[in-house]
Scaffold this active site. Sequence first.
Site, short mmCIF file in Angstrom:
data_model
loop_
_atom_site.label_atom_id
_atom_site.label_comp_id
_atom_site.label_asym_id
_atom_site.label_seq_id
_atom_site.Cartn_x
_atom_site.Cartn_y
_atom_site.Cartn_z
CB SER A 113 -0.82 0.27 1.19
OG SER A 113 -0.31 -0.03 2.47
CG HIS A 134 -2.61 -0.76 -2.87
ND1 HIS A 134 -2.96 0.73 -2.83
CD2 HIS A 134 -3.00 -1.32 -1.81
CE1 HIS A 134 -3.41 0.67 -1.30
NE2 HIS A 134 -3.56 -0.33 -0.96
CD GLU A 146 -3.26 3.64 -5.24
OE1 GLU A 146 -3.14 4.96 -5.51
OE2 GLU A 146 -2.85 2.80 -4.50
CG ASN A 184 -2.34 4.39 1.73
OD1 ASN A 184 -3.48 4.44 2.62
ND2 ASN A 184 -2.22 3.11 1.31
#
Length: 277
Positions: A113, A134, A146, A184
């Site tokens: 992540s 991800h 992702e 993130n």
Amino acid sequence: MVIGAGQMGAGIAEVFAAKQHPVLLHDQKEAFAQAGVDGIEKRLQRLVEKGYKEQEEVASTLSFLTPTADIKRVSEADVVIEAATENVAIKKAIFKELDQFAKKDAILATNTSSLPITDLASVTTRPEQVIGMHFMNPVPRMRLVEIIRGLATRDEVFQEIETLTQQLDKVPVCSEDFPGFVSNRILMPMINEAIFTLYEGVASAEDIDTVMKLGMNHPMGPLTLADFIGLDTCLSIMNVLHDGFGDDKYRPCPLLKKYVQAGWLGKKSGRGFFHYE
């Protein structure tokens, strides 16, 4: 093959098996891998009981899952997705082992992540075939994936993973290899700022979450979300952002560090910013 039969790994294995891709679900012990398959079956059976799935669908999905503790069986896989804990040393050790036993043309993907794909790829002899994939949690429900290119990732590898993601009825989004990628890099500083808001006594945890739910139309408040993600994971990602960019705006809140030191990791430990039975 999916490496790691925890929550993320099992979820990834489930969505592939549901689309009739044979999946080897690997963990360090056969019992751990079997527990991952058992967890998938329990979740699917609950959906049958609620009328969302047919029993035949469950049986079909399970028929494409094989638990294993033998890493050498990676030689049977065309695509490998590593879903181990978010620790760069652990992931590098896994990638070295995968590189040793996987087919020469196999794609090695990581579900990280926040960790740099280029760094993980550097321990292999095939950095051009390493890529980030991800998935969001919970994997069976969340449609976003992702896809992150490493410095050496070939266009053909990216295109193959993008197509594979679409075959899973997921929505692929491309990100370059920067700390935290897109999700993130945006989410974690928001959560961290919510923790600073609590730390500085601006408002209670309940009121902070209420503002974001009712005022910003978020389905879940940032502190509740942090508890569900795991405060140790949040701290790890903030450290990756802080180290990667060298910018104080990514400095983890001292309260987040204190909670992790106390073992208050959120829902999984029974206590974080809120209490859980």
